[in-house]
Design an enzyme around this catalytic site. Structure first.
Site, PDB file in Angstrom:
ATOM      1  N   GLU A 179      10.661   0.615   9.976  1.00  0.00           N
ATOM      2  CA  GLU A 179      11.638   1.670   9.725  1.00  0.00           C
ATOM      3  C   GLU A 179      10.904   2.974   9.982  1.00  0.00           C
ATOM      4  OE1 GLU A 179      13.514   4.548   8.798  1.00  0.00           O
ATOM      5  OE2 GLU A 179      13.186   4.130   6.673  1.00  0.00           O
ATOM      6  N   LYS A 234       0.841  -1.200   0.000  1.00  0.00           N
ATOM      7  CA  LYS A 234       0.000   0.000   0.000  1.00  0.00           C
ATOM      8  C   LYS A 234       0.879   1.256   0.000  1.00  0.00           C
ATOM      9  CE  LYS A 234      -1.935   2.363   3.364  1.00  0.00           C
ATOM     10  NZ  LYS A 234      -1.894   3.762   2.841  1.00  0.00           N
ATOM     11  N   GLU A 293      11.047  14.985  15.804  1.00  0.00           N
ATOM     12  CA  GLU A 293      11.356  15.018  14.373  1.00  0.00           C
ATOM     13  C   GLU A 293      10.531  16.090  13.668  1.00  0.00           C
ATOM     14  OE1 GLU A 293      12.218  11.693  10.975  1.00  0.00           O
ATOM     15  OE2 GLU A 293      10.420  11.411  12.179  1.00  0.00           O
ATOM     16  N   CYS A 339      14.232  10.477   7.066  1.00  0.00           N
ATOM     17  CA  CYS A 339      14.483  10.120   8.465  1.00  0.00           C
ATOM     18  C   CYS A 339      15.966  10.097   8.799  1.00  0.00           C
ATOM     19  CB  CYS A 339      13.839   8.785   8.805  1.00  0.00           C
ATOM     20  SG  CYS A 339      14.120   7.500   7.590  1.00  0.00           S
TER      21      CYS A 339
END
Length: 479
Positions: A251, A178, A381, A285
């Site tokens: 991840e 997806k 983040e 990331c």
């Protein structure tokens, strides 16, 4: 005059189809803020169909030889190369990324990674067969795990799809993938290209939102769930998968420390860190967004980095001078701007700190200094073109600051002192440590983190092995 929207469709069992209930979502080009396509909003019926197709295809694909799987993946790599211009165009419309950089920096690594996993299919390793008990011979089998439910993110839709499907298929698994609901176009095009190579049902794509992904992970069929996404999404996947003890590959986020010592080449460090921090609008990331600089060169470094930010350009995909395009969606733009709006009084915006243009979701290259370790923008983040700078006094404090976050994906050290570089690489609690560089990746080396950055590896033989299971077979020598 109304422009007709492109109609994207699911790819299930070798057929393109709409969602069973006809629901769709609008897909927006983030460089313009305009809708250019519709995609299926897949529900439980669509998930069931995709899982059934993958399950039906699994026995046949599992029993193919490694050579056959290698040949198929090499054909896919060749086909992607042949249709590179189409893939780049779809990805740029998905994300607003610069066309030239997408063609030069993303498409070639993707093709190379597929070819690497094609080779890895024929190189599985295991313990030597032997008599570990008198009268008994033991052998190790490495087998595919089964159907894999995979969810890709919106920051690198094409490349992350490759990181998902290539090792899984190379190992003999079948896949239900997806893409993000904001970036489905390039993945659907991949399905169109792959259709002529793989048997029906080996590779399936379903479009949808968070609920679609949840239904995939909770489905009884997959033996493994793999996601690249936020920490929150990863935690939800791990919790859902635990209910039937699925394998999980996560991840997740990152907050990469970039530790700059006083003996570094300042000009080179600034140039490289600016690129590694602003590439893809910082939506990476592993991006070099949390810089720690020795106090003796702090002011000089900040001045140089602010100038590099001012010289960095963002803009439309067809502008050859831009380093990066827009943020992916209005919510991401709001999130990035919110970090700057909430800065504490002791922080200073040295460059940027504002939206760019009146259309699309562009944000200026930004540098923020004067920050403390417990500030929100240091601990969380941002996922945007924002580089923060902190000062440290010695190696011990640098390590304390670097490791003092909940993420543990990537890091870098900038120094000419080899012994110090080795000490830092040993003590930095991150899955990757770069020395005098930041962000290069190669197919042969693993990518993955610790702590809230998740677990499991992408790329490399380690990533390939994640998609296999180990079986011990023991036989009596007495017949």
């Amino acid at each position: 005059m109304t422009t007709e929207l492109r109609r994207l469709r699911n790819y299930i069992g070798g057929e393109f189809r709409d969602a069973a209930d006809g629901r769709t979502t609008e897909v927006v080009n983030p460089a313009t803020g305009e809708v250019y396509a519709t995609a299926p909003l897949s529900g439980q019926t669509d998930v069931d169909a995709a899982m059934a197709a993958a399950a039906a295809a699994f026995p046949g694909w599992r029993d193919t030889t490694p050579a056959e799987r290698q040949k198929a993946l090499l054909k896919i790599a060749d086909a992607f190369e042949a249709r590179a211009e189409e893939l780049v165009a779809a990805e740029s419309e998905n994300t607003g990324k610069p066309l030239g950089l997408t063609a030069s920096e993303e498409l070639p690594p993707m093709v190379d990674q597929i070819r690497f996993f094609a080779g890895a299919a024929r190189m599985l390793e295991g313990r030597s067969a032997g008599e570990y008990m008198d009268g008994m011979t033991s052998i190790i089998r490495r087998e595919p795990v089964g159907v894999c439910a995979q969810v890709a993110p919106w920051n690198y839709p094409m490349m992350m799809a490759v990181w998902k499907f290539a090792p899984a298929i190379a190992a003999g698994n079948t896949v239900v993938l997806k893409p993000s609901d904001t970036t489905p176009a390039s993945t659907v095009l991949m399905a169109e290209i792959i259709d002529s190579v793989l048997p029906k049902g080996v590779f399936n794509v379903i479009c949808g939102d968070r609920e679609t992904g949840k239904a995939m992970v909770e489905h009884a069929t997959p033996a493994m769930a793999s996601i690249t996404g936020s920490v929150r999404a990863g935690m939800q996947v791990a919790e859902s998968a635990s209910k039937d003890v699925k394998r999980v590959h996560l991840e997740l986020g990152g907050k990469a420390p970039v530790v700059v010592f006083e003996d570094c080449d300042i000009a080179k460090a600034v140039e490289d860190i600016a690129v590694a921090g602003y590439f893809n609008a910082g939506q990476d990331c592993t991006a070099a967004t949390r810089v720690l600089v020795h106090e003796s060169i702090h002011d000089e470094f900040v001045t140089a980095l602010a100038k590099a930010a001012a010289d960095t350009k963002t803009g439309q995909p067809d502008d050859e001078d831009v380093l990066y395009g827009p943020l992916n969606n209005p919510n991401q733009l709001k999130q990035v701007a919110g970090f700057i709006e909430r800065l504490p009084a002791h922080a200073k915006v040295e460059a940027g700190g504002h939206q760019v243009g009146e259309k699309g979701y562009f944000y200026a290259p930004t540098v923020v200094s004067g920050l403390k370790q417990d500030d929100e923008i240091i601990q969380n983040e941002v996922f945007g073109p924002v580089i923060t700078v902190q000062s440290f006094s010695d190696e011990a404090q640098a390590l304390e600051y670097a490791n003092g976050v909940e993420y543990a994906l990537a890091s870098s050290v900038w120094t000419k002192d080899h012994a110090r570089a080795m000490r830092m690489s040993k003590n930095l609690d991150f899955g990757c440590v770069w020395i005098n560089t930041h962000i290069p990746l190669v197919a042969e080396m693993p990518h993955g983190g610790y702590k809230k950055s998740g677990y499991g590896k992408d790329l490399s033989a380690y990533g390939f092995e994640d998609y296999t299971r180990i079986k011990h077979v023991m036989t009596s020598l007495d017949g």
